[in-house]
Design a protein around this motif. Structure first.
Motif, PDB file in Angstrom:
ATOM      1  N   UNK A  85      42.319 -29.515   6.514  1.00  0.00           N
ATOM      2  CA  UNK A  85      41.080 -30.300   6.530  1.00  0.00           C
ATOM      3  C   UNK A  85      39.919 -29.478   5.955  1.00  0.00           C
ATOM      4  N   UNK A  86      39.846 -28.225   6.344  1.00  0.00           N
ATOM      5  CA  UNK A  86      38.768 -27.375   5.842  1.00  0.00           C
ATOM      6  C   UNK A  86      38.907 -27.122   4.344  1.00  0.00           C
ATOM      7  N   UNK A  87      40.147 -27.026   3.858  1.00  0.00           N
ATOM      8  CA  UNK A  87      40.353 -26.881   2.416  1.00  0.00           C
ATOM      9  C   UNK A  87      39.851 -28.105   1.674  1.00  0.00           C
ATOM     10  N   UNK A  88      40.104 -29.305   2.245  1.00  0.00           N
ATOM     11  CA  UNK A  88      39.644 -30.542   1.614  1.00  0.00           C
ATOM     12  C   UNK A  88      38.113 -30.587   1.588  1.00  0.00           C
ATOM     13  N   UNK A  89      37.462 -30.158   2.677  1.00  0.00           N
ATOM     14  CA  UNK A  89      36.004 -30.130   2.707  1.00  0.00           C
ATOM     15  C   UNK A  89      35.429 -29.190   1.646  1.00  0.00           C
ATOM     16  N   UNK A  90      36.029 -28.051   1.497  1.00  0.00           N
ATOM     17  CA  UNK A  90      35.567 -27.087   0.499  1.00  0.00           C
ATOM     18  C   UNK A  90      35.745 -27.657  -0.900  1.00  0.00           C
ATOM     19  N   UNK A  91      36.870 -28.332  -1.133  1.00  0.00           N
ATOM     20  CA  UNK A  91      37.102 -28.940  -2.444  1.00  0.00           C
ATOM     21  C   UNK A  91      36.054 -30.012  -2.722  1.00  0.00           C
ATOM     22  N   UNK A 104      31.014 -31.614  -5.723  1.00  0.00           N
ATOM     23  CA  UNK A 104      29.605 -32.007  -5.753  1.00  0.00           C
ATOM     24  C   UNK A 104      28.702 -30.873  -6.257  1.00  0.00           C
ATOM     25  N   UNK A 105      29.308 -29.758  -6.605  1.00  0.00           N
ATOM     26  CA  UNK A 105      28.605 -28.568  -7.115  1.00  0.00           C
ATOM     27  C   UNK A 105      27.588 -28.043  -6.105  1.00  0.00           C
ATOM     28  N   UNK A 106      27.909 -28.144  -4.828  1.00  0.00           N
ATOM     29  CA  UNK A 106      27.030 -27.596  -3.801  1.00  0.00           C
ATOM     30  C   UNK A 106      27.321 -26.108  -3.604  1.00  0.00           C
ATOM     31  N   UNK A 107      28.583 -25.735  -3.680  1.00  0.00           N
ATOM     32  CA  UNK A 107      28.932 -24.318  -3.511  1.00  0.00           C
ATOM     33  C   UNK A 107      28.986 -23.610  -4.837  1.00  0.00           C
TER      34      UNK A 107
END
Length: 123
Positions: free
Chosen positions: A109-115, A120-123
């Protein structure tokens, strides 16, 4: 006849230094040969005769009589688990560890959030 400095190398001083190095090497070779001859002539000192002292004999006898430490005996699996989970003093035991499956699901789930953030080019 005064010699002034020049642009090229000074061959005279170089020759003197080379001559000095050759003399040093020759001297060290002669000393080495002399020392090798003297070492070959000198015999090693004979080994010291063993002196049997009373205190040493007493110490050896005492060492023979001392009980040896016991070897490690394999523990039961139940005892190992109890020792592996330390308990808080005066309180309940530690909370149970989450299972591997729940940790794996959380990771996915955390991998999906990071993706999603990267999309969205936030990170």
């Amino acid at each position: 006849n005064m010699k002034l400095g020049g642009l090229g190398p000074d061959y005279e001083t170089i020759k003197e230094k080379v001559k000095k190095l050759k003399l040093q090497k020759e001297y060290s070779r002669q000393i080495k040969e002399y020392n090798m001859k003297n070492i070959a002539v000198v015999h090693r000192l004979p080994a010291k005769p063993q002196v049997s002292s009373v205190s040493r004999q007493k110490a050896l006898e005492y060492a023979k009589k001392i009980p040896r430490p016991k070897t490690f005996i394999a523990k039961q699996p139940d005892q190992e688990v109890k020792e592996a989970l330390p308990q808080a003093p005066g309180g309940p035991s530690l909370p149970p560890l989450p299972s591997l499956e729940s940790l794996w699901n959380r990771h996915e789930k955390e991998k999906e959030l990071v993706a999603a953030f990267k999309a969205l080019h936030i990170l």
